[in-house]
Design an enzyme around this catalytic site. Structure first.
Site, mmCIF file in Angstrom:
data_model
loop_
_atom_site.group_PDB
_atom_site.id
_atom_site.type_symbol
_atom_site.label_atom_id
_atom_site.label_comp_id
_atom_site.label_asym_id
_atom_site.label_seq_id
_atom_site.Cartn_x
_atom_site.Cartn_y
_atom_site.Cartn_z
ATOM 1 N N ASN A 181 4.549 70.788 20.990
ATOM 2 C CA ASN A 181 5.693 70.396 21.811
ATOM 3 C C ASN A 181 6.401 71.666 22.263
ATOM 4 O O ASN A 181 7.063 72.325 21.468
ATOM 5 C CB ASN A 181 6.646 69.507 20.981
ATOM 6 C CG ASN A 181 7.915 69.161 21.748
ATOM 7 O OD1 ASN A 181 8.021 69.423 22.950
ATOM 8 N ND2 ASN A 181 8.889 68.579 21.066
ATOM 9 N N TRP A 182 6.211 71.988 23.531
ATOM 10 C CA TRP A 182 6.773 73.250 24.047
ATOM 11 C C TRP A 182 8.273 73.143 24.330
ATOM 12 O O TRP A 182 8.910 74.136 24.660
ATOM 13 C CB TRP A 182 6.042 73.651 25.326
ATOM 14 C CG TRP A 182 4.682 74.240 25.074
ATOM 15 C CD1 TRP A 182 4.049 74.364 23.857
ATOM 16 C CD2 TRP A 182 3.788 74.799 26.042
ATOM 17 N NE1 TRP A 182 2.831 74.956 24.022
ATOM 18 C CE2 TRP A 182 2.640 75.239 25.353
ATOM 19 C CE3 TRP A 182 3.841 74.967 27.429
ATOM 20 C CZ2 TRP A 182 1.556 75.838 26.010
ATOM 21 C CZ3 TRP A 182 2.761 75.559 28.077
ATOM 22 C CH2 TRP A 182 1.640 75.994 27.369
ATOM 23 N N LYS A 183 8.806 71.941 24.280
ATOM 24 C CA LYS A 183 10.238 71.739 24.587
ATOM 25 C C LYS A 183 10.553 72.366 25.958
ATOM 26 O O LYS A 183 9.715 72.288 26.847
ATOM 27 C CB LYS A 183 11.095 72.276 23.443
ATOM 28 C CG LYS A 183 10.646 71.671 22.094
ATOM 29 C CD LYS A 183 11.569 71.946 20.958
ATOM 30 C CE LYS A 183 11.030 71.256 19.701
ATOM 31 N NZ LYS A 183 11.900 71.395 18.541
ATOM 32 N N HIS A 230 12.052 61.722 20.684
ATOM 33 C CA HIS A 230 12.258 62.984 19.965
ATOM 34 C C HIS A 230 13.739 63.138 19.608
ATOM 35 O O HIS A 230 14.605 62.719 20.388
ATOM 36 C CB HIS A 230 11.792 64.163 20.824
ATOM 37 C CG HIS A 230 11.723 65.439 20.038
ATOM 38 N ND1 HIS A 230 12.832 66.199 19.791
ATOM 39 C CD2 HIS A 230 10.700 66.044 19.399
ATOM 40 C CE1 HIS A 230 12.478 67.248 19.042
ATOM 41 N NE2 HIS A 230 11.191 67.172 18.792
ATOM 42 N N GLU A 281 15.688 65.484 19.829
ATOM 43 C CA GLU A 281 16.489 66.209 20.814
ATOM 44 C C GLU A 281 16.779 65.351 22.054
ATOM 45 O O GLU A 281 17.513 65.761 22.944
ATOM 46 C CB GLU A 281 15.770 67.522 21.190
ATOM 47 C CG GLU A 281 15.832 68.521 20.033
ATOM 48 C CD GLU A 281 14.686 69.517 19.973
ATOM 49 O OE1 GLU A 281 13.977 69.692 20.979
ATOM 50 O OE2 GLU A 281 14.491 70.118 18.902
ATOM 51 N N GLU A 292 9.541 63.444 11.835
ATOM 52 C CA GLU A 292 10.179 64.744 12.034
ATOM 53 C C GLU A 292 11.590 64.706 11.451
ATOM 54 O O GLU A 292 12.531 64.280 12.145
ATOM 55 C CB GLU A 292 10.271 65.064 13.535
ATOM 56 C CG GLU A 292 8.947 65.307 14.198
ATOM 57 C CD GLU A 292 9.068 66.319 15.346
ATOM 58 O OE1 GLU A 292 8.235 67.217 15.402
ATOM 59 O OE2 GLU A 292 10.000 66.219 16.154
ATOM 60 N N GLY A 352 13.341 73.361 13.847
ATOM 61 C CA GLY A 352 13.917 74.454 14.634
ATOM 62 C C GLY A 352 14.518 75.585 13.817
ATOM 63 O O GLY A 352 14.471 75.602 12.585
ATOM 64 N N SER A 376 9.209 72.637 11.756
ATOM 65 C CA SER A 376 8.909 73.983 11.239
ATOM 66 C C SER A 376 7.486 74.134 10.712
ATOM 67 O O SER A 376 7.259 74.827 9.721
ATOM 68 C CB SER A 376 9.923 74.378 10.152
ATOM 69 O OG SER A 376 11.226 74.429 10.675
ATOM 70 N N GLY A 423 6.402 72.738 17.052
ATOM 71 C CA GLY A 423 7.326 73.220 18.077
ATOM 72 C C GLY A 423 7.088 74.688 18.379
ATOM 73 O O GLY A 423 6.130 75.059 19.062
HETATM 74 P P1 13P Z 1 9.788 73.338 15.316
HETATM 75 O O1 13P Z 1 8.318 73.386 14.921
HETATM 76 O O2 13P Z 1 10.176 74.458 16.218
HETATM 77 O O3 13P Z 1 10.664 73.202 14.102
HETATM 78 O O4 13P Z 1 9.977 72.025 16.190
HETATM 79 C C1 13P Z 1 9.550 70.830 15.667
HETATM 80 C C2 13P Z 1 9.629 69.785 16.708
HETATM 81 O O5 13P Z 1 10.705 69.310 17.031
HETATM 82 C C3 13P Z 1 8.371 69.363 17.356
HETATM 83 O O6 13P Z 1 8.549 68.228 18.125
#
Ligand code: 13P
Length: 262
Positions: A11-13, A96, A98, A165, A171, A213, A234
């Site tokens: 997930n590149w966000k 998600h 976020e 998650e 994050g 993470s 992420g």
């Molecule tokens: P991180 O791996 O950066 O903690 O992000 C996790 C995430 O939200 C994947 O969707």
């Protein structure tokens, strides 16, 4: 979705900023591994890069980071599951953490059903904000799963991926990393919820991934000891060397079992 494969999702966000950079990371990842037998790789970049990245490599499946439930109409800023379908995109993240503040549980459910109706596989994210001493988080996740899958048929369940998650483990601001034991406990709870709602044979088709993470050091632990069906990555999915190491960790697992033998 191959039933016996592990699924590694990136997930590149909201990264990277340019298409050029996105193409570089994507091709860097694709070059990092040969044909995979036991692992499916899905990358969810920002939606505006999807069409270009599709042409970079066919070794990697593409997913969106969200999809709206209506097919088309006056919904500024939204992208529908049907649009993803016409683009040849087969997966999308739904709910998600976020994104969740923008939608009610009922709307997350509409997104899941909208995806299924359009032939898109939803990667449904669930997870609690904190682990309270009274274990209220168990019920919280149970309700998230139940409401998101309301009115979903037994047959459609095989086309749903669930990602646990825990928000506190996601994050740069994560309180701490989750442990594989914590994931295992939660995936058993999720399976129990699915079992009660859909029965055992339908439940056995559902893949439950871990996200939060994930990195090159803990990936094996989640896959092996946590018995995760895959990982939702992420930050480390933006680093080709690290993400391909995670992919290879999955591919090299020697104890891959069928879905009924987990
Ligand atoms: P991180 O791996 O950066 O903690 O992000 C996790 C995430 O939200 C994947 O969707």
């Amino acid at each position: 979705m191959a039933i016996n494969k592990k699924i590694i999702v990136g997930n590149w966000k909201m990264n990277p900023v340019s298409l050029k950079e996105a193409e570089k990371i994507f091709s860097g990842i694709a070059k990092g591994f040969a044909v995979l037998k036991k692992t499916q790789v899905i990358i969810c970049p920002p939606a505006l890069f999807l069409e270009k990245l599709k042409k970079v490599s066919t070794k990697i499946s593409l997913g969106s980071q969200d999809a709206f439930w209506e097919e088309s109409g006056a919904f500024t800023g939204e992208i529908s599951a049907s649009m993803l379908d016409t683009l040849g995109v087969r997966y999308t993240i739904v709910g998600h953490s976020e994104q969740r503040h923008k939608y009610t549980d009922e709307e997350i459910n509409r997104k899941v059903r909208g995806c299924l109706a359009s032939g898109i596989i939803p990667i449904l994210c669930v997870g609690e904000t904190e682990r309270d001493a009274d274990h209220k988080y168990l019920n919280f996740v149970k309700q998230q799963v139940e409401s998101a899958l309301d009115k979903v048929s037994k047959n459609s369940l095989a086309k749903v991926i669930i990602a646990y998650e825990p928000i506190w483990a996601i994050g740069k601001t994560a309180v701490r990393e989750a442990t594989s034991a914590e994931f295992l406990e939660m995936s058993l709870l999720i399976k129990k919820v699915l079992n009660d709602k859909f029965g055992k044979s339908a439940t056995d088709t559902v893949k439950i991934l871990y996200g939060g993470s994930v990195n090159t050091k803990n990936a094996l632990d989640f896959l092996e000891n946590g018995k995760a069906d895959g990982l939702l990555v992420g930050r480390e999915s933006l680093n080709p060397a690290k993400f391909t190491e995670i992919i290879k960790t999955s591919e090299n697992l020697n104890s891959l079992k069928g879905p009924n033998k987990k």
